[in-house]
Enzyme design. Structure first.
Site, short mmCIF file in Angstrom:
data_model
loop_
_atom_site.label_atom_id
_atom_site.label_comp_id
_atom_site.label_asym_id
_atom_site.label_seq_id
_atom_site.Cartn_x
_atom_site.Cartn_y
_atom_site.Cartn_z
N GLU A 29 0.83 -1.21 0.00
CA GLU A 29 0.00 0.00 0.00
C GLU A 29 0.86 1.25 0.00
O GLU A 29 1.83 1.34 0.75
CB GLU A 29 -0.90 -0.03 1.24
CG GLU A 29 -2.26 0.51 1.01
CD GLU A 29 -3.08 -0.33 0.04
OE1 GLU A 29 -3.10 0.01 -1.17
OE2 GLU A 29 -3.68 -1.31 0.47
N HIS A 30 0.48 2.21 -0.86
CA HIS A 30 1.22 3.46 -1.03
C HIS A 30 2.65 3.19 -1.51
O HIS A 30 3.58 3.94 -1.17
CB HIS A 30 1.20 4.30 0.25
CG HIS A 30 -0.16 4.88 0.52
ND1 HIS A 30 -0.60 6.03 -0.07
CD2 HIS A 30 -1.19 4.43 1.28
CE1 HIS A 30 -1.85 6.29 0.33
NE2 HIS A 30 -2.22 5.33 1.14
N ASP A 32 2.93 2.09 -4.99
CA ASP A 32 2.95 2.15 -6.47
C ASP A 32 3.55 3.45 -6.99
O ASP A 32 4.34 3.45 -7.94
CB ASP A 32 1.57 1.84 -7.09
CG ASP A 32 0.45 2.81 -6.74
OD1 ASP A 32 0.64 3.67 -5.84
OD2 ASP A 32 -0.63 2.70 -7.37
N ALA A 118 -15.33 3.69 -1.89
CA ALA A 118 -15.12 2.71 -0.82
C ALA A 118 -13.72 2.15 -0.88
O ALA A 118 -13.39 1.22 -0.16
CB ALA A 118 -16.15 1.59 -0.94
N GLY A 119 -12.86 2.70 -1.75
CA GLY A 119 -11.50 2.20 -1.84
C GLY A 119 -11.38 0.90 -2.61
O GLY A 119 -10.40 0.18 -2.48
N SER A 121 -11.73 0.88 -6.00
CA SER A 121 -11.33 1.28 -7.36
C SER A 121 -12.47 1.23 -8.37
O SER A 121 -12.30 0.75 -9.49
CB SER A 121 -10.18 0.42 -7.86
OG SER A 121 -9.08 0.62 -7.05
N SER A 122 -13.61 1.77 -7.97
CA SER A 122 -14.70 1.83 -8.95
C SER A 122 -14.31 2.75 -10.10
O SER A 122 -14.65 2.48 -11.26
CB SER A 122 -16.00 2.30 -8.30
OG SER A 122 -15.84 3.59 -7.78
N SER A 123 -13.54 3.81 -9.83
CA SER A 123 -13.20 4.71 -10.94
C SER A 123 -12.25 4.05 -11.93
O SER A 123 -12.39 4.22 -13.14
CB SER A 123 -12.69 6.07 -10.48
OG SER A 123 -11.84 5.95 -9.41
N ASP A 167 -4.36 0.41 -9.61
CA ASP A 167 -5.80 0.09 -9.73
C ASP A 167 -6.18 -0.21 -11.17
O ASP A 167 -6.93 -1.15 -11.46
CB ASP A 167 -6.64 1.26 -9.20
CG ASP A 167 -6.28 1.61 -7.76
OD1 ASP A 167 -5.62 0.80 -7.10
OD2 ASP A 167 -6.66 2.71 -7.32
#
Ligand code: GLA
Length: 380
Positions: A29-30, A32, A118-119, A121-123, A167
């Site tokens: 996490e954090h 990339d 919600a974290g 990665s829907s975008s 993502d």
């Protein structure tokens, strides 16, 4: 069903239907945007696009999630400040054309079940889905890694969110029953099988990530500052990926206490990912779980991107029978935790954590028992 929404909006069946999944990050996490290592998995929650060609240069898009429509012309794609949900599709379309891919107009319906903000990665799923849609509709010859980069560029340059590449990469290139080990510097990757007798359980804190974007930018800058300071001691480092724990000792004098902690998270997290891949491949799930727990502690104490709700969910998870590891996942400041749980304990785990969360904070957590799934561009 998006196919039905399409039929309702346009009165015919769609010509093509494509899907792009959301993701959960198991560890890394954090890292990339520090040229580091990540180990996400695509999940069985997707954004679906359905569409057909038009003979003009107009794109009409209906969002089933927002129950709203927009239209725009491919010759002048602009950001929409009102229907911001359409900007992912707009940006992808604009950059494809800029890169020399001539698009035709299209009628589109899209939407899905990746929870928003919600974290998960829907975008990224909406972006990768848009690029995959154009690829399939117009038979464009698009390399998967090009699609990943285009989708990230849309997020960075069109939508204006300074995310890394994880993502979009996993939404495009995840594989069923596998996690994906990605080197974010050279983009080399391999799929790592997940054991059949464990489940990925995602607990949604319900906290929208209000602080996420501004604090994300702060972390990004702090990482760059740490690199500049460390390099000033004569060490040949371009990013935190190049830094070893012993370098942090050497550079102690030039790093503030805060920058030291930020850097220590990234450096230790990269080490944890490398070990996690090794132990996952050798079947040592106990150690894998411990590494997830250590990752959470590092994100909470050194990187300071957790919050009370995420910590509560993780601490509840740690106490449950059958749990191997639990941590926050994604950018932080709300969103979800990821838990690795023995398959036969997963249902009881889900109920117990949701109940404990309600009792501790009076909040409702949604829990999803996930299946690692294929990315949008994995042929099935
Ligand atoms: C968000 C970003 C990713 C990554 C994670 C933190 O999900 O979009 O690029 O930086 O946060 O690991």
């Amino acid at each position: 069903m998006i196919e039905q929404a399409f039929q309702k909006a346009y009165g015919t069946k769609p010509e093509v239907v494509v899907r792009a999944p959301g993701r959960v990050n198991l560890i890394g996490e954090h890292t990339d945007y520090n040229d580091g290592f990540v180990l996400p998995a695509a999940i069985d929650r997707t954004i679906t696009y359905a569409g057909r060609r038009r003979t003009d240069r107009c794109v009409r898009a209906y969002s089933s999630d927002f129950q709203a429509s927009v239209d725009f012309r491919l010759d002048e794609v602009q950001k929409d400040t009102q229907h911001t949900w359409s900007n992912f599709l707009r940006g992808v379309s604009k950059f494809l054309e800029e890169d020399g891919h001539r698009l035709s107009g299209a009628d589109i319906a899209f939407g899905g079940n990746v929870p928003r903000e919600a974290g998960l990665s829907s975008s990224a799923a909406v972006e990768v889905g848009a690029a995959t849609f154009w690829k399939k509709l117009l038979n464009l010859d698009l390399d998967p890694v090009y699609v990943v980069k285009l989708s990230r560029r849309t997020e960075n340059e069109f939508v204006g969110v300074p995310c890394g590449i994880m993502d979009q990469f996993i939404s495009a290139l995840g594989r069923r029953d596998h996690a994906l080990f990605l080197d974010c510097r050279d983009l080399s990757y391999r799929h790592v099988p997940l054991a059949a007798d464990v489940k990925i359980v995602v607990c949604n804190s319900g906290v929208k990530r209000a602080l996420a974007q501004s604090e994300y930018e702060v972390r990004l800058k702090q990482c760059r500052q740490a690199v500049a300071r460390i390099a000033s001691t004569g060490l040949a480092v371009k990013s935190l990926r190049d830094v070893k724990m012993s370098d942090l000792e050497t550079a102690r004098g030039v790093l503030s206490e805060l920058l030291l902690r930020r850097a220590r998270h990234v450096v230790s997290e990269n080490q944890r990912v490398l070990e996690a891949v090794k132990v996952l491949e050798s079947g040592d799930l106990e150690r894998f779980g411990e590494l997830m727990n250590e990752s959470h502690e590092s994100l909470r104490n050194d990187y300071e991107v957790s919050c009370r709700e995420l910590d509560t969910l993780v601490e509840l998870a740690w106490k449950q029978p059958g749990v191997l590891g639990a941590r926050m996942t994604g950018a932080g400041f709300g969103g979800c935790t990821v838990n690795l749980v023995h398959a036969d304990a997963a249902e009881a785990f889900a109920l117990a954590v949701a109940k404990g969360y309600q009792e501790a904070l009076g909040l409702k957590a949604e829990v999803y028992i996930c299946q690692a799934s294929d990315g949008a561009l994995i042929p099935n």
